[in-house]
Design a protein around this motif. Structure first.
Motif, PDB file in Angstrom:
ATOM      1  N   HIS A  44      40.430 115.926  47.671  1.00 44.75           N
ATOM      2  CA  HIS A  44      41.323 115.530  46.370  1.00 44.75           C
ATOM      3  C   HIS A  44      40.917 114.022  46.019  1.00 44.75           C
ATOM      4  CE1 HIS A  44      45.128 114.531  44.859  1.00 44.75           C
ATOM      5  NE2 HIS A  44      45.682 115.563  45.236  1.00 44.75           N
ATOM      6  N   PRO A  45      41.067 114.120  44.507  1.00 47.96           N
ATOM      7  CA  PRO A  45      40.778 112.984  43.852  1.00 47.96           C
ATOM      8  C   PRO A  45      41.548 111.652  44.381  1.00 47.96           C
ATOM      9  CG  PRO A  45      42.123 114.321  42.470  1.00 47.96           C
ATOM     10  CD  PRO A  45      42.051 115.283  43.853  1.00 47.96           C
ATOM     11  N   ASP A  46      42.661 111.812  45.059  1.00 48.60           N
ATOM     12  CA  ASP A  46      43.303 110.548  45.648  1.00 48.60           C
ATOM     13  C   ASP A  46      43.084 110.296  46.996  1.00 48.60           C
ATOM     14  OD1 ASP A  46      44.308 109.910  43.168  1.00 48.60           O
ATOM     15  OD2 ASP A  46      46.280 111.221  43.519  1.00 48.60           O
ATOM     16  N   LEU A  47      42.090 110.987  47.501  1.00 50.39           N
ATOM     17  CA  LEU A  47      41.641 110.801  48.873  1.00 50.39           C
ATOM     18  C   LEU A  47      41.467 109.565  49.338  1.00 50.39           C
ATOM     19  CD1 LEU A  47      41.189 112.120  51.931  1.00 50.39           C
ATOM     20  CD2 LEU A  47      38.961 112.571  51.021  1.00 50.39           C
ATOM     21  N   SER A 101      46.530 104.743  54.714  1.00 48.80           N
ATOM     22  CA  SER A 101      46.640 105.140  56.156  1.00 48.80           C
ATOM     23  C   SER A 101      46.027 103.813  56.941  1.00 48.80           C
ATOM     24  CB  SER A 101      45.859 106.423  56.393  1.00 48.80           C
ATOM     25  OG  SER A 101      46.435 107.429  55.621  1.00 48.80           O
ATOM     26  N   VAL A 102      44.993 103.490  56.565  1.00 52.25           N
ATOM     27  CA  VAL A 102      44.233 102.331  57.236  1.00 52.25           C
ATOM     28  C   VAL A 102      45.064 101.040  57.349  1.00 52.25           C
ATOM     29  CG1 VAL A 102      42.476 100.459  57.309  1.00 52.25           C
ATOM     30  CG2 VAL A 102      42.032 102.995  56.946  1.00 52.25           C
ATOM     31  N   VAL A 103      45.716 100.739  56.300  1.00 48.86           N
ATOM     32  CA  VAL A 103      46.594  99.627  56.207  1.00 48.86           C
ATOM     33  C   VAL A 103      47.912  99.754  57.133  1.00 48.86           C
ATOM     34  CG1 VAL A 103      47.962  98.136  54.586  1.00 48.86           C
ATOM     35  CG2 VAL A 103      45.873  98.935  53.851  1.00 48.86           C
ATOM     36  N   ALA A 152      44.318  95.821  52.696  1.00 53.00           N
ATOM     37  CA  ALA A 152      44.683  96.399  51.506  1.00 53.00           C
ATOM     38  C   ALA A 152      43.712  95.836  50.313  1.00 53.00           C
ATOM     39  CB  ALA A 152      46.335  95.814  51.220  1.00 53.00           C
ATOM     40  N   LEU A 153      43.456  94.630  50.357  1.00 50.94           N
ATOM     41  CA  LEU A 153      42.510  93.965  49.276  1.00 50.94           C
ATOM     42  C   LEU A 153      41.252  94.754  49.494  1.00 50.94           C
ATOM     43  CD1 LEU A 153      43.493  90.421  49.206  1.00 50.94           C
ATOM     44  CD2 LEU A 153      44.251  92.137  47.748  1.00 50.94           C
ATOM     45  N   LEU A 154      40.912  94.785  50.791  1.00 47.07           N
ATOM     46  CA  LEU A 154      39.250  95.348  50.822  1.00 47.07           C
ATOM     47  C   LEU A 154      39.175  96.876  50.418  1.00 47.07           C
ATOM     48  CD1 LEU A 154      38.498  93.926  54.345  1.00 47.07           C
ATOM     49  CD2 LEU A 154      37.775  93.268  52.294  1.00 47.07           C
TER      50      LEU A 154
END
Length: 428
Positions: A291-294, A301-303, A328-330
């Motif tokens: 998906h383009p938003d993957l 999910s990580v954040v 979130a920044l990374l």
């Protein structure tokens, strides 16, 4: 300090061309900054230089403050949002290019970036924009406001670093990134960072009502949404009252602007869907099939996983904010250099080598600015992305694997910190 001042002042007063001469001047300023930090970390200097750190930090800011912003035009959007409010217009209702606002256009109106996009700034920022614009729609008035917030951040770092010597204060006050992005370019971020740090200062005190720390975190989120990443940790540490206050404050501040209707979040939707700049890990995730938003889903999910871990492990709010906002920044598709101002105070408090290095390499993202002004396309070669993101990420990973975390620059300061800590333990 003299080397750093000469380099930063040189950039502000005629050396802002990118990549030349701004990049070499930046490297000189950042190298001098790291050298000063090593000097300040010596145990016998832990407490004796605090006054000099304050004086020099203010001098660095005074030297660039009168220079007009050159690396970014964001301040003109702040002024515009305040200006239209002073004229009775909801800033969320129309983008600056709207024909309905033609009569409000000023001499600086052409400097507004993304004029076809409605404002993205939350209501806490908008209220301050309106107050400052009522004093006069001038960039120096707005910079005065951000500079006051910036020095408040420094004062809070000084308070939170009690017993750790002068190093955390120097790492913030002398940070070239802070001096350039706030005192020169006039970015508003300290306006939200200050209440966020206030929430950290109150979060560890059982004598202070829990809702106060929550309200301060919510006030920071009303400037930019970044502090909301630590809501699970805040709930676990301070309970439902703090969580409710953190959520209610930005919601209540939105009330004066609800007349914009569906347009209230148009700018944010455009930002989330379209904008991309200087993405590091995001750019790697974007190559994954599917998906383009993957890449955005993986990042979110990580954040979320880090925020959950911070809550379950009862991390202090300081640590939770560093790693939730930092993650979130990374993983963000857009990482402007001034975004790092949201994690820099925590990096200074812990003398975290990776994040401090990132505050230096992230400025190199400006290297394509001249080409952008000439052609409309901002070049982001792969080697530059690796230089900006790869080095600090490698250092973060190395320190994490070695369990060093906040050591490095703070190593020599540890002796003094221990001595002052033993002295301070008797006073609670």
């Amino acid at each position: 300090m003299a080397v750093e001042a000469a380099a930063l002042w040189g950039m502000a007063w005629g050396g802002s061309g990118t990549p030349w001469p701004a990049m070499p001047l930046w490297v000189a300023a950042f190298a001098a900054y790291l050298g000063a930090a090593r000097y300040a970390a010596a145990p016998h200097r832990a407490g004796s230089i605090r006054r000099h750190v304050w004086t020099a930090g203010i001098v660095l800011r005074v030297g660039v403050f009168p220079a007009a912003p050159a690396l970014s035009e964001d301040i003109y959007r702040y002024i515009w949002d305040g200006w239209v409010q002073a004229n009775g217009v909801n800033p969320y209702a129309h983008p600056p290019s709207a024909s309905a606002l033609e009569e409000l256009r000023t001499a600086w109106w052409p400097l507004i970036n993304h004029a076809d996009v409605s404002t993205i700034y939350p209501p806490g920022a908008q209220i301050v924009f309106a107050l400052l614009a009522s004093a006069g729609p001038a960039w120096w008035i707005f910079k005065l406001g951000w500079l006051a917030a910036d020095l408040l951040v420094a004062r809070l770092i000084d308070r939170l670093s009690s017993g750790r010597g002068a190093l955390p204060l120097l790492l913030y006050l002398w940070s070239p990134l802070v001096v350039v992005e706030v005192a020169w370019s006039g970015h508003l971020d300290p306006l939200g960072v200050a209440p966020m740090l206030g929430a950290v200062a109150l979060a560890g005190s059982a004598a202070v009502p829990a809702w106060r720390s929550g309200a301060l975190l919510g006030l920071g989120a009303a400037v930019k949404f970044a502090p909301l990443a630590a809501l699970p940790a805040l709930f676990r540490l301070r309970g439902p009252g703090a969580l409710a206050a953190a959520v209610l404050v930005p919601l209540l501040l939105y009330l004066p602007y609800v007349g914009a209707g569906p347009a209230l979040f148009d700018g944010l939707r455009t930002y989330a869907d379209v904008w991309a700049f200087n993405g590091g890990l995001y750019r790697a995730l974007e190559r994954l099939p599917g998906h383009p938003d993957l890449a955005k889903w993986i990042g979110a999910s990580v954040v979320g996983a880090i925020a959950l871990r911070a809550a379950l492990r009862r991390w202090p709010l300081e640590r939770a904010l560093l790693w939730t906002v930092g993650a979130a920044l990374l993983l963000s598709p857009t990482l402007h250099p001034w975004y790092l101002l949201w994690v820099l105070p925590f990096a200074c408090l812990s003398a975290n080598r990776g994040w401090l290095l990132f505050s230096g390499t992230v400025f190199l993202a400006y290297a394509g600015r001249d080409a952008y002004l000439a052609t409309g396309a901002w070049p982001e070669p792969a080697w530059l992305t690796w230089l900006i993101h790869g080095t600090p990420l490698a250092l973060l990973a190395w320190d994490g694997w070695r369990g060093r975390g906040s050591q490095g620059l703070a190593r020599r300061e540890g002796v003094a910190r221990g001595e002052e800590g033993r002295e301070g333990q008797h006073g609670g």
